[in-house]
Design a protein around this motif. Structure first.
Motif, PDB file in Angstrom:
ATOM      1  N   ASP A  37      61.843  79.875  61.155  1.00  0.00           N
ATOM      2  CA  ASP A  37      62.547  78.829  60.917  1.00  0.00           C
ATOM      3  C   ASP A  37      63.511  78.966  59.868  1.00  0.00           C
ATOM      4  O   ASP A  37      63.420  79.499  59.051  1.00  0.00           O
ATOM      5  CB  ASP A  37      61.669  77.722  60.823  1.00  0.00           C
ATOM      6  N   GLY A  86      68.394  74.121  67.606  1.00  0.00           N
ATOM      7  CA  GLY A  86      68.538  75.479  67.800  1.00  0.00           C
ATOM      8  C   GLY A  86      69.433  76.008  66.726  1.00  0.00           C
ATOM      9  O   GLY A  86      70.271  76.803  66.758  1.00  0.00           O
ATOM     10  N   SER A 155      57.817  77.559  68.963  1.00  0.00           N
ATOM     11  CA  SER A 155      58.042  76.855  67.523  1.00  0.00           C
ATOM     12  C   SER A 155      58.039  77.760  66.412  1.00  0.00           C
ATOM     13  O   SER A 155      58.426  78.797  66.528  1.00  0.00           O
ATOM     14  CB  SER A 155      57.002  75.610  67.647  1.00  0.00           C
ATOM     15  N   SER A 183      66.158  76.114  72.227  1.00  0.00           N
ATOM     16  CA  SER A 183      66.629  74.493  71.859  1.00  0.00           C
ATOM     17  C   SER A 183      65.906  73.806  73.015  1.00  0.00           C
ATOM     18  O   SER A 183      66.191  73.863  74.101  1.00  0.00           O
ATOM     19  CB  SER A 183      68.293  74.687  72.198  1.00  0.00           C
ATOM     20  N   ALA A 184      65.218  72.751  72.353  1.00  0.00           N
ATOM     21  CA  ALA A 184      64.182  72.018  73.051  1.00  0.00           C
ATOM     22  C   ALA A 184      65.405  71.163  73.807  1.00  0.00           C
ATOM     23  O   ALA A 184      64.984  70.638  75.132  1.00  0.00           O
ATOM     24  CB  ALA A 184      63.321  71.089  72.412  1.00  0.00           C
ATOM     25  N   ILE A 204      56.450  70.389  68.711  1.00  0.00           N
ATOM     26  CA  ILE A 204      57.891  69.936  68.929  1.00  0.00           C
ATOM     27  C   ILE A 204      57.922  68.758  68.117  1.00  0.00           C
ATOM     28  O   ILE A 204      56.946  67.842  67.874  1.00  0.00           O
ATOM     29  CB  ILE A 204      58.367  69.942  70.332  1.00  0.00           C
ATOM     30  N   ASP A 208      63.731  66.432  68.449  1.00  0.00           N
ATOM     31  CA  ASP A 208      63.951  67.412  69.332  1.00  0.00           C
ATOM     32  C   ASP A 208      64.203  67.049  70.750  1.00  0.00           C
ATOM     33  O   ASP A 208      64.733  67.620  71.564  1.00  0.00           O
ATOM     34  CB  ASP A 208      63.199  68.958  69.348  1.00  0.00           C
TER      35      ASP A 208
HETATM   36  C1  LIP Z   1      64.142  73.861  67.378  1.00  0.00           C
HETATM   37  C2  LIP Z   1      63.518  73.272  68.771  1.00  0.00           C
HETATM   38  C3  LIP Z   1      62.887  74.538  69.448  1.00  0.00           C
HETATM   39  C4  LIP Z   1      61.687  75.040  68.790  1.00  0.00           C
HETATM   40  C5  LIP Z   1      62.206  75.592  67.296  1.00  0.00           C
HETATM   41  C6  LIP Z   1      62.782  74.390  66.621  1.00  0.00           C
HETATM   42  P1  LIP Z   1      65.623  73.029  65.533  1.00  0.00           P
HETATM   43  O1  LIP Z   1      64.690  72.697  66.884  1.00  0.00           O
HETATM   44  O2  LIP Z   1      64.595  72.960  69.593  1.00  0.00           O
HETATM   45  O3  LIP Z   1      62.466  74.177  70.887  1.00  0.00           O
HETATM   46  O4  LIP Z   1      60.966  76.150  69.311  1.00  0.00           O
HETATM   47  O5  LIP Z   1      60.965  75.830  66.616  1.00  0.00           O
HETATM   48  O6  LIP Z   1      62.132  73.086  66.348  1.00  0.00           O
HETATM   49  O7  LIP Z   1      64.698  73.169  64.329  1.00  0.00           O
HETATM   50  O8  LIP Z   1      66.548  73.839  65.945  1.00  0.00           O
HETATM   51  O9  LIP Z   1      66.181  71.508  65.515  1.00  0.00           O
END
Ligand code: LIP
Length: 252
Positions: A37, A86, A155, A183-184, A204, A208
């Motif tokens: 991350d 994302g 994640s 991107s969730a 999540i 998100d």
């Molecule tokens: C992301 C989520 C994605 C998850 C990533 C991360 P961010 O959100 O959209 O589905 O797999 O680990 O949490 O951190 O880019 O806002």
């Protein structure tokens, strides 16, 4: 007359999207670099801009975002914000990310906006009024499992990656294709618009998914959210077009 909630949300999403587009591909200031991350200074700037627009228009509201909490936390109205969904994609100049803004009233989702500034696609929904992409009504697909393109999120922790790998192993042979986008919020928007058919992720955060959750509900799909079995304080999500039953497949 006060600006409508949806108009404020769209204005904020587009303003933050413009900020992200302007800075896309430039040298970025990193607040934190984790194994799976990244946190950017731009995450904070984007949420500050969104907060300024939302709470200037609706000063009595509360805001809960990935980068912090603002406003009157006793308010019946709470904005739920992911300023860059994302972020890792964004940092690597992969043009697949968005701004996600949801609004709850007394805990019920009443509004969702997901904006992809690179494709200039604005997804929106208000409870009981359907879902739109750039002003045009959208609806989930009717594809069944064997024809489905599904996405899995892994994640950022070993436990969530292990859970995602197990889902991949269980599901991949039963569907047309399995994709991982990062991107969730866009995964949920793509299900609402019929591009994807289902999405599963075991860890999540509410910011998100808050907006995309309502998009799918208003586009005729189904969303199941429960407490994450791999990380306390986070959620697990299964979203679909209402035809594909991922839960059944991944229990197999
Ligand atoms: C992301 C989520 C994605 C998850 C990533 C991360 P961010 O959100 O959209 O589905 O797999 O680990 O949490 O951190 O880019 O806002």
């Amino acid at each position: 007359m006060a600006e409508s909630f949806i108009d404020t949300a769209i204005r904020a999403a587009r303003a933050a999207g413009a900020l992200l587009r302007e800075n896309f591909g430039t040298e970025l200031s990193v607040d934190a670099m984790h194994d799976h991350d990244i946190k950017l200074e731009l995450d904070v700037r984007s949420q500050e801009l969104i907060t300024q627009i939302l709470l200037e228009a609706h000063p009595e509201h509360a805001l809960f975002g990935e980068e912090g909490v603002t406003g009157d936390q006793d308010s019946a109205y709470q904005w739920i914000v992911d300023p860059i969904d994302g972020t890792v994609n964004y940092f690597y100049s992969i043009p697949h990310f968005c701004v996600s803004i949801g609004l709850q009233h007394q805990g019920q989702r009443i509004l969702g906006v997901v904006y992809d500034p690179m494709l200039d696609e604005l997804f929106q929904a208000q409870r009981g009024q359907g879902a739109l992409r750039n002003g045009v009504p959208i609806h989930v697909s009717r594809r069944s499992l064997g024809d489905a393109v599904i996405t899995i999120g892994f994640s950022k922790d070993k436990a969530s990656i292990d859970a995602g790998l197990e889902h991949y192993r269980q599901i991949a042979y039963s569907v047309r294709k399995t994709r991982v986008f990062g991107s969730a919020a866009l995964a949920l928007a793509y299900i609402a618009s019929g591009r994807l058919d289902a999405y599963i992720e075991e860890q999540i955060s509410i910011w998100d998914i808050a907006a995309g959750w309502l998009l799918i509900e208003e586009a005729g799909g189904m969303v199941e959210v429960r407490d994450s079995p791999v990380k306390p304080g986070t959620q697990a999500i299964i979203a679909s077009n209402g035809v594909v039953d991922l839960a059944a497949v991944s229990r197999a």
